[in-house]
Design a protein around this motif. Structure first.
Motif, PDB file in Angstrom:
ATOM      1  N   LEU A  21       8.830   0.499  -2.467  1.00 25.27           N
ATOM      2  CA  LEU A  21       8.090   0.662  -1.233  1.00 25.27           C
ATOM      3  C   LEU A  21       8.713   1.645  -0.256  1.00 25.27           C
ATOM      4  CD1 LEU A  21       7.731  -3.229  -0.648  1.00 25.27           C
ATOM      5  CD2 LEU A  21       5.954  -1.655  -1.507  1.00 25.27           C
ATOM      6  N   SER A  22       7.853   2.690   0.255  1.00 29.69           N
ATOM      7  CA  SER A  22       8.336   3.481   1.026  1.00 29.69           C
ATOM      8  C   SER A  22       8.492   3.088   2.378  1.00 29.69           C
ATOM      9  CB  SER A  22       7.406   4.800   1.037  1.00 29.69           C
ATOM     10  OG  SER A  22       6.333   4.432   1.967  1.00 29.69           O
ATOM     11  N   CYS A  23       8.328   1.962   2.867  1.00 29.55           N
ATOM     12  CA  CYS A  23       8.417   1.385   4.128  1.00 29.55           C
ATOM     13  C   CYS A  23       9.881   0.581   4.227  1.00 29.55           C
ATOM     14  CB  CYS A  23       7.280   0.556   4.367  1.00 29.55           C
ATOM     15  SG  CYS A  23       7.151  -1.186   3.873  1.00 29.55           S
ATOM     16  N   GLN A  24      10.352   0.352   3.019  1.00 25.97           N
ATOM     17  CA  GLN A  24      11.659  -0.494   2.803  1.00 25.97           C
ATOM     18  C   GLN A  24      12.728   0.237   2.458  1.00 25.97           C
ATOM     19  OE1 GLN A  24      11.555  -4.057   3.889  1.00 25.97           O
ATOM     20  NE2 GLN A  24      10.068  -3.075   4.963  1.00 25.97           N
ATOM     21  N   LYS A  25      12.511   1.307   1.538  1.00 26.83           N
ATOM     22  CA  LYS A  25      13.490   2.167   0.996  1.00 26.83           C
ATOM     23  C   LYS A  25      13.982   3.360   1.909  1.00 26.83           C
ATOM     24  CE  LYS A  25      15.658   3.765  -2.860  1.00 26.83           C
ATOM     25  NZ  LYS A  25      16.510   2.785  -3.477  1.00 26.83           N
ATOM     26  N   LYS A  57       0.157   4.531 -12.836  1.00 23.67           N
ATOM     27  CA  LYS A  57      -1.027   3.829 -13.285  1.00 23.67           C
ATOM     28  C   LYS A  57      -2.074   4.138 -12.213  1.00 23.67           C
ATOM     29  CE  LYS A  57       1.023   0.232 -16.075  1.00 23.67           C
ATOM     30  NZ  LYS A  57       1.074  -1.339 -16.327  1.00 23.67           N
ATOM     31  N   GLY A  58      -3.237   3.849 -12.439  1.00 27.51           N
ATOM     32  CA  GLY A  58      -4.350   4.014 -11.724  1.00 27.51           C
ATOM     33  C   GLY A  58      -4.776   5.654 -11.539  1.00 27.51           C
ATOM     34  N   TYR A  59      -5.923   5.773 -10.640  1.00 27.78           N
ATOM     35  CA  TYR A  59      -6.302   7.016 -10.505  1.00 27.78           C
ATOM     36  C   TYR A  59      -5.910   7.815  -8.985  1.00 27.78           C
ATOM     37  CZ  TYR A  59      -9.678  10.705  -9.153  1.00 27.78           C
ATOM     38  OH  TYR A  59     -10.313  11.824  -8.714  1.00 27.78           O
ATOM     39  N   THR A  60      -5.179   9.146  -9.289  1.00 21.80           N
ATOM     40  CA  THR A  60      -4.550   9.513  -8.187  1.00 21.80           C
ATOM     41  C   THR A  60      -5.691  10.103  -7.230  1.00 21.80           C
ATOM     42  OG1 THR A  60      -2.563   9.929  -9.319  1.00 21.80           O
ATOM     43  CG2 THR A  60      -3.051  11.167  -6.960  1.00 21.80           C
ATOM     44  N   ILE A  61      -5.709   9.529  -6.127  1.00 23.71           N
ATOM     45  CA  ILE A  61      -7.256  10.242  -5.377  1.00 23.71           C
ATOM     46  C   ILE A  61      -6.540  11.618  -4.476  1.00 23.71           C
ATOM     47  CG2 ILE A  61      -8.518   9.821  -3.093  1.00 23.71           C
ATOM     48  CD1 ILE A  61      -8.281   6.951  -3.845  1.00 23.71           C
ATOM     49  N   ARG A  62      -5.218  11.633  -4.053  1.00 26.15           N
ATOM     50  CA  ARG A  62      -4.822  12.816  -3.546  1.00 26.15           C
ATOM     51  C   ARG A  62      -3.290  12.417  -3.409  1.00 26.15           C
ATOM     52  NH1 ARG A  62      -6.647  14.696   2.028  1.00 26.15           N
ATOM     53  NH2 ARG A  62      -4.705  15.323   2.409  1.00 26.15           N
ATOM     54  N   ASP A  63      -2.468  13.312  -3.527  1.00 26.84           N
ATOM     55  CA  ASP A  63      -1.074  13.603  -3.247  1.00 26.84           C
ATOM     56  C   ASP A  63      -0.427  12.229  -3.748  1.00 26.84           C
ATOM     57  OD1 ASP A  63      -1.304  16.008  -2.136  1.00 26.84           O
ATOM     58  OD2 ASP A  63      -1.544  15.361  -0.039  1.00 26.84           O
ATOM     59  N   LEU A  64      -0.001  11.337  -2.894  1.00 25.54           N
ATOM     60  CA  LEU A  64       0.531   9.732  -3.117  1.00 25.54           C
ATOM     61  C   LEU A  64      -0.491   8.797  -3.039  1.00 25.54           C
ATOM     62  CD1 LEU A  64       3.800  10.704  -1.079  1.00 25.54           C
ATOM     63  CD2 LEU A  64       3.514  10.849  -3.472  1.00 25.54           C
ATOM     64  N   VAL A  65      -1.659   8.933  -2.810  1.00 25.72           N
ATOM     65  CA  VAL A  65      -2.839   7.883  -2.558  1.00 25.72           C
ATOM     66  C   VAL A  65      -3.238   7.386  -4.207  1.00 25.72           C
ATOM     67  CG1 VAL A  65      -4.772   7.311  -1.665  1.00 25.72           C
ATOM     68  CG2 VAL A  65      -3.113   8.649  -0.254  1.00 25.72           C
ATOM     69  N   LYS A  66      -3.022   6.308  -4.254  1.00 24.41           N
ATOM     70  CA  LYS A  66      -3.900   5.828  -5.787  1.00 24.41           C
ATOM     71  C   LYS A  66      -4.883   4.863  -5.496  1.00 24.41           C
ATOM     72  CE  LYS A  66      -1.904   6.415  -9.303  1.00 24.41           C
ATOM     73  NZ  LYS A  66      -1.845   7.347 -10.303  1.00 24.41           N
ATOM     74  N   THR A 119       0.865  -1.198  -0.143  1.00 25.80           N
ATOM     75  CA  THR A 119      -0.192  -0.103   0.001  1.00 25.80           C
ATOM     76  C   THR A 119       0.926   1.344   0.130  1.00 25.80           C
ATOM     77  OG1 THR A 119      -0.177   0.008   2.502  1.00 25.80           O
ATOM     78  CG2 THR A 119      -2.081  -1.126   1.208  1.00 25.80           C
ATOM     79  N   CYS A 120       2.112   1.114   0.397  1.00 26.67           N
ATOM     80  CA  CYS A 120       2.999   2.521   0.587  1.00 26.67           C
ATOM     81  C   CYS A 120       3.830   2.730  -0.760  1.00 26.67           C
ATOM     82  CB  CYS A 120       3.753   2.389   1.775  1.00 26.67           C
ATOM     83  SG  CYS A 120       5.357   1.073   1.669  1.00 26.67           S
ATOM     84  N   MET A 121       3.474   1.644  -1.830  1.00 29.84           N
ATOM     85  CA  MET A 121       4.267   1.870  -3.076  1.00 29.84           C
ATOM     86  C   MET A 121       4.132   3.300  -3.782  1.00 29.84           C
ATOM     87  SD  MET A 121       6.067  -0.037  -5.625  1.00 29.84           S
ATOM     88  CE  MET A 121       5.664  -1.849  -5.086  1.00 29.84           C
TER      89      MET A 121
END
Length: 97
Positions: free
Chosen positions: A65-69, A86-95, A54-56
């Motif tokens: 992955l932001s939790c591993q990098k 890819k996908g729809y950006t809901i807000r900021d970094l959330v897809k 989810t943090c990709m």
């Protein structure tokens, strides 16, 4: 260590200067930005162990992955974060997919 962070928020790019220990994950940097600089920043995370993805996000131009990098500046001197392409950006970094 003083880290310069750029976050692509869709309509604009936000820049932050974050004072952090030498080793910190990108997710920890996002949490520090949220707590100390900008509580309006939107990002997702869940397991913190690299299993749920989810943090990709795009980190310095590459999906990770932001939790591993580990947080480190790219060749331009900034830690650059953006949503996945890819996908729809809901807000900021959330897809949404």
């Amino acid at each position: 260590m003083n880290l310069h962070v750029k976050i692509d928020r869709g309509s604009h790019v936000s820049e932050y200067h974050v004072n952090c220990p030498k080793v910190m994950t990108v997710l920890n940097v996002l949490e520090k930005i949220y707590q100390e600089h900008d509580p309006s920043i939107a990002y997702r995370f869940s397991c913190r162990t690299g299993l749920c993805t989810t943090c990709m996000m795009m980190i310095n131009g590459k999906p990770d992955l932001s939790c591993q990098k580990n947080a480190e500046a790219g060749s331009d001197g900034y830690l650059t974060l953006a949503p996945l392409p890819k996908g729809y950006t809901i807000r900021d970094l959330v897809k949404e997919y």
